[in-house]
Design a protein around this motif. Structure first.
Motif, PDB file in Angstrom:
ATOM      1  N   ILE A 115     -15.336  59.845  10.467  1.00  0.00           N
ATOM      2  CA  ILE A 115     -16.133  60.752   9.639  1.00  0.00           C
ATOM      3  C   ILE A 115     -16.894  61.681  10.583  1.00  0.00           C
ATOM      4  O   ILE A 115     -17.695  61.226  11.400  1.00  0.00           O
ATOM      5  N   VAL A 116     -16.637  62.973  10.492  1.00  0.00           N
ATOM      6  CA  VAL A 116     -17.272  63.930  11.405  1.00  0.00           C
ATOM      7  C   VAL A 116     -18.444  64.666  10.757  1.00  0.00           C
ATOM      8  O   VAL A 116     -19.240  65.292  11.456  1.00  0.00           O
ATOM      9  N   ALA A 117     -18.551  64.633   9.440  1.00  0.00           N
ATOM     10  CA  ALA A 117     -19.701  65.231   8.748  1.00  0.00           C
ATOM     11  C   ALA A 117     -19.905  64.461   7.446  1.00  0.00           C
ATOM     12  O   ALA A 117     -19.042  64.490   6.569  1.00  0.00           O
ATOM     13  N   ARG A 118     -21.019  63.769   7.350  1.00  0.00           N
ATOM     14  CA  ARG A 118     -21.275  62.943   6.169  1.00  0.00           C
ATOM     15  C   ARG A 118     -21.858  63.790   5.038  1.00  0.00           C
ATOM     16  O   ARG A 118     -22.697  64.664   5.268  1.00  0.00           O
ATOM     17  N   GLY A 119     -21.416  63.481   3.835  1.00  0.00           N
ATOM     18  CA  GLY A 119     -21.978  64.137   2.668  1.00  0.00           C
ATOM     19  C   GLY A 119     -23.373  63.630   2.374  1.00  0.00           C
ATOM     20  O   GLY A 119     -23.733  62.502   2.723  1.00  0.00           O
ATOM     21  N   GLY A 120     -24.181  64.490   1.732  1.00  0.00           N
ATOM     22  CA  GLY A 120     -25.554  64.107   1.419  1.00  0.00           C
ATOM     23  C   GLY A 120     -25.622  63.079   0.300  1.00  0.00           C
ATOM     24  O   GLY A 120     -24.764  63.024  -0.590  1.00  0.00           O
ATOM     25  N   ARG A 121     -26.669  62.248   0.337  1.00  0.00           N
ATOM     26  CA  ARG A 121     -26.888  61.258  -0.701  1.00  0.00           C
ATOM     27  C   ARG A 121     -27.447  61.921  -1.955  1.00  0.00           C
ATOM     28  O   ARG A 121     -28.244  62.864  -1.868  1.00  0.00           O
ATOM     29  N   GLY A 122     -27.041  61.462  -3.109  1.00  0.00           N
ATOM     30  CA  GLY A 122     -27.550  62.013  -4.357  1.00  0.00           C
ATOM     31  C   GLY A 122     -29.010  61.663  -4.592  1.00  0.00           C
ATOM     32  O   GLY A 122     -29.483  60.609  -4.163  1.00  0.00           O
ATOM     33  N   GLY A 123     -29.741  62.566  -5.255  1.00  0.00           N
ATOM     34  CA  GLY A 123     -31.154  62.305  -5.546  1.00  0.00           C
ATOM     35  C   GLY A 123     -31.324  61.366  -6.731  1.00  0.00           C
ATOM     36  O   GLY A 123     -30.423  61.214  -7.568  1.00  0.00           O
ATOM     37  N   LEU A 124     -32.485  60.734  -6.800  1.00  0.00           N
ATOM     38  CA  LEU A 124     -32.775  59.799  -7.892  1.00  0.00           C
ATOM     39  C   LEU A 124     -33.290  60.549  -9.120  1.00  0.00           C
ATOM     40  O   LEU A 124     -34.054  61.507  -9.015  1.00  0.00           O
ATOM     41  N   GLY A 125     -32.867  60.094 -10.298  1.00  0.00           N
ATOM     42  CA  GLY A 125     -33.393  60.628 -11.542  1.00  0.00           C
ATOM     43  C   GLY A 125     -34.706  59.952 -11.905  1.00  0.00           C
ATOM     44  O   GLY A 125     -35.106  58.968 -11.280  1.00  0.00           O
ATOM     45  N   ASN A 126     -35.359  60.478 -12.939  1.00  0.00           N
ATOM     46  CA  ASN A 126     -36.693  59.943 -13.236  1.00  0.00           C
ATOM     47  C   ASN A 126     -36.661  58.504 -13.741  1.00  0.00           C
ATOM     48  O   ASN A 126     -37.659  57.790 -13.649  1.00  0.00           O
ATOM     49  N   ALA A 127     -35.512  58.037 -14.242  1.00  0.00           N
ATOM     50  CA  ALA A 127     -35.436  56.647 -14.702  1.00  0.00           C
ATOM     51  C   ALA A 127     -35.634  55.677 -13.547  1.00  0.00           C
ATOM     52  O   ALA A 127     -36.077  54.535 -13.753  1.00  0.00           O
ATOM     53  N   ALA A 128     -35.339  56.099 -12.334  1.00  0.00           N
ATOM     54  CA  ALA A 128     -35.464  55.216 -11.172  1.00  0.00           C
ATOM     55  C   ALA A 128     -36.924  55.028 -10.755  1.00  0.00           C
ATOM     56  O   ALA A 128     -37.216  54.140  -9.948  1.00  0.00           O
ATOM     57  N   PHE A 129     -37.851  55.855 -11.307  1.00  0.00           N
ATOM     58  CA  PHE A 129     -39.244  55.780 -10.890  1.00  0.00           C
ATOM     59  C   PHE A 129     -40.134  55.085 -11.918  1.00  0.00           C
ATOM     60  O   PHE A 129     -41.364  55.098 -11.777  1.00  0.00           O
ATOM     61  N   VAL A 130     -39.524  54.515 -12.932  1.00  0.00           N
ATOM     62  CA  VAL A 130     -40.319  53.805 -13.949  1.00  0.00           C
ATOM     63  C   VAL A 130     -40.954  52.561 -13.326  1.00  0.00           C
ATOM     64  O   VAL A 130     -40.307  51.822 -12.586  1.00  0.00           O
ATOM     65  N   SER A 131     -42.219  52.367 -13.599  1.00  0.00           N
ATOM     66  CA  SER A 131     -42.909  51.164 -13.115  1.00  0.00           C
ATOM     67  C   SER A 131     -43.906  50.713 -14.172  1.00  0.00           C
ATOM     68  O   SER A 131     -44.092  51.387 -15.202  1.00  0.00           O
ATOM     69  N   ALA A 132     -44.566  49.608 -13.922  1.00  0.00           N
ATOM     70  CA  ALA A 132     -45.535  49.090 -14.889  1.00  0.00           C
ATOM     71  C   ALA A 132     -46.708  50.037 -15.062  1.00  0.00           C
ATOM     72  O   ALA A 132     -47.318  50.096 -16.128  1.00  0.00           O
ATOM     73  N   THR A 133     -47.008  50.793 -14.027  1.00  0.00           N
ATOM     74  CA  THR A 133     -48.149  51.701 -14.107  1.00  0.00           C
ATOM     75  C   THR A 133     -47.731  53.151 -14.352  1.00  0.00           C
ATOM     76  O   THR A 133     -48.586  54.025 -14.470  1.00  0.00           O
ATOM     77  N   ASN A 134     -46.427  53.393 -14.402  1.00  0.00           N
ATOM     78  CA  ASN A 134     -45.936  54.754 -14.649  1.00  0.00           C
ATOM     79  C   ASN A 134     -44.747  54.670 -15.593  1.00  0.00           C
ATOM     80  O   ASN A 134     -43.596  54.597 -15.169  1.00  0.00           O
ATOM     81  N   GLN A 135     -45.046  54.637 -16.880  1.00  0.00           N
ATOM     82  CA  GLN A 135     -44.011  54.434 -17.888  1.00  0.00           C
ATOM     83  C   GLN A 135     -43.247  55.712 -18.215  1.00  0.00           C
ATOM     84  O   GLN A 135     -42.158  55.646 -18.793  1.00  0.00           O
ATOM     85  N   ALA A 136     -43.779  56.869 -17.866  1.00  0.00           N
ATOM     86  CA  ALA A 136     -43.102  58.132 -18.195  1.00  0.00           C
ATOM     87  C   ALA A 136     -43.122  59.060 -16.979  1.00  0.00           C
ATOM     88  O   ALA A 136     -43.769  60.117 -16.982  1.00  0.00           O
ATOM     89  N   PRO A 137     -42.423  58.655 -15.896  1.00  0.00           N
ATOM     90  CA  PRO A 137     -42.445  59.499 -14.678  1.00  0.00           C
ATOM     91  C   PRO A 137     -41.717  60.819 -14.897  1.00  0.00           C
ATOM     92  O   PRO A 137     -40.711  60.888 -15.589  1.00  0.00           O
ATOM     93  N   ARG A 138     -42.265  61.831 -14.307  1.00  0.00           N
ATOM     94  CA  ARG A 138     -41.619  63.138 -14.345  1.00  0.00           C
ATOM     95  C   ARG A 138     -41.127  63.531 -12.939  1.00  0.00           C
ATOM     96  O   ARG A 138     -40.933  64.699 -12.631  1.00  0.00           O
ATOM     97  N   LYS A 139     -40.915  62.517 -12.145  1.00  0.00           N
ATOM     98  CA  LYS A 139     -40.512  62.733 -10.758  1.00  0.00           C
ATOM     99  C   LYS A 139     -38.992  62.582 -10.607  1.00  0.00           C
ATOM    100  O   LYS A 139     -38.395  61.660 -11.163  1.00  0.00           O
ATOM    101  N   THR A 140     -38.366  63.465  -9.849  1.00  0.00           N
ATOM    102  CA  THR A 140     -36.938  63.339  -9.502  1.00  0.00           C
ATOM    103  C   THR A 140     -36.781  63.715  -8.016  1.00  0.00           C
ATOM    104  O   THR A 140     -37.726  64.180  -7.385  1.00  0.00           O
ATOM    105  N   GLN A 141     -35.611  63.498  -7.515  1.00  0.00           N
ATOM    106  CA  GLN A 141     -35.306  63.880  -6.132  1.00  0.00           C
ATOM    107  C   GLN A 141     -34.170  64.884  -6.098  1.00  0.00           C
ATOM    108  O   GLN A 141     -33.206  64.760  -6.858  1.00  0.00           O
TER     109      GLN A 141
END
Length: 352
Positions: A115-141
């Motif tokens: 592999i001479v050039a690696r592809g970039g990793r996909g960003g996370l959607g807001n469902a991946a940032f749900v936690s007990a203290t953040n039930q409705a995250p508006r954060k993505t990558q």
């Protein structure tokens, strides 16, 4: 067209961005964030292919970019990762990073990949940032960018035996006589402009590969007559057949010819001067070659250099030469095995 060095640009695909989404549907009591992740971008892969003999395709298409990964979607749907881009290169291709000079890979085995050039990793959607203290995250990558490099691809032919000598010494005639290779043959210097490979068959199921390297001249190690390009094709050979022209019409001293080519091998470096050699006098069929033959044979005897005399045109002495090459290769392989066994023994002794 034979092309043995090219510069290419490779870039992996970017990763897809994560999705910002909330599920709001009637009769669905448990809605909430459902943005999926982005997909990975395509890698750029080089693969050694024994059926490809030149890098000419890369000269006309020097830029290779991978496709981007798909973006994430709602309903927790991740974007698709893109398929890798596989670029076929000849066996014996050395890959260098142009900016740093670092060797990235040396592709010598059929099917070998890097592999001479690696592809970039996909960003996370807001469902991946749900936690007990953040039930409705508006954060993505966002997706990560793919790697991008400028690479130098350098082809070094894979051959057991390399035939070297001055232009018009009869190298092309020799390889065409002992193998099925059909290089251009003519009565003028620099007829051969590109290396040729031929398979020499010895008995049932036994064979070895011979490379006819274009004629070398004084100053070849410094680039004269494209010498540096030709000399690198000798790097992977195990044995050199040093062909010397006995013809008086060449108006050269055969002993000085032998010394001149060896000086170029030494100046080029890379271990070429240490490779085992067979000194072979060619054009034995010419009656006026007797004087040069006597002088060269006496020189080889004093230096204890393995010596044979042939006529590639009339095929005189070719069978003896083929068997001499085979026996020399067997001795080299035996020495390599013994050396590898000795090194393994020393490593084992150190760890004991």
């Amino acid at each position: 067209m034979f092309v043995d060095e090219v510069t290419i640009t490779v870039q992996g695909g970017h990763g897809g961005r994560g999705c910002l989404s909330f599920r709001r549907e009637k009769y669905v009591p448990r809605g909430g964030p459902d943005g999926g992740n982005g997909g990975k971008g395509a890698d750029i892969v080089l693969e050694a292919n024994p059926h490809i003999k030149t890098l000419v395709d890369f000269r006309f298409r020097p830029v290779h970019r991978g496709r981007h990964g798909e973006h994430g979607r709602g309903k927790n749907q991740s974007g698709a990762a893109e398929r890798d881009i596989v670029l076929a290169v000849p066996q014996g291709t050395l890959v260098r990073n142009k900016a740093t000079g670092e060797v990235v890979a040396d592709l010598v085995a059929p099917g070998q990949r890097v592999i001479v050039a690696r592809g970039g990793r996909g960003g996370l959607g807001n469902a991946a940032f749900v936690s007990a203290t953040n039930q409705a995250p508006r954060k993505t990558q966002p997706g990560e960018p793919g790697e991008e490099f400028e690479l130098v691809l350098e082809l070094k032919l894979l051959a057991d035996v390399g035939i070297v000598g001055f232009p018009n010494a009869g190298k092309s005639t020799l390889i065409s006589a002992i193998s099925s290779a059909r290089p251009k043959i003519a009565d003028y210097p620099f007829t051969t402009l590109t290396p040729h490979l031929g398979v020499v068959r010895v008995g049932e199921g036994e064979s070895f590969v011979v490379a006819d390297v274009p004629g070398l001249i004084p100053g070849a190690s410094r680039g004269a007559g494209l010498g540096t390009r030709f000399l690198r094709h000798l790097a992977r050979t195990r044995l050199l057949v040093h062909l010397v022209d006995l013809s008086p019409q060449a108006d050269r001293d055969p002993v000085e010819d032998y010394r001149a080519i060896n000086r170029e091998l030494e100046d080029h470096g890379g271990g070429l001067e240490e490779k085992p050699q067979l000194l072979v006098a060619n054009k034995l069929d010419l009656p006026e070659a007797a004087g040069n033959l006597k002088r060269l044979k006496a020189f080889a005897g004093r230096r204890r250099i393995p010596f044979l005399a042939i006529s590639a045109a009339t095929r005189q002495g070719l069978q003896e030469l083929v068997y001499a090459m085979k026996q020399a290769l067997e001795r080299i392989e035996r020495a390599e095995r013994e050396g590898a066994a000795a090194r393994a023994g020393r490593r084992k002794a150190k760890t004991a």
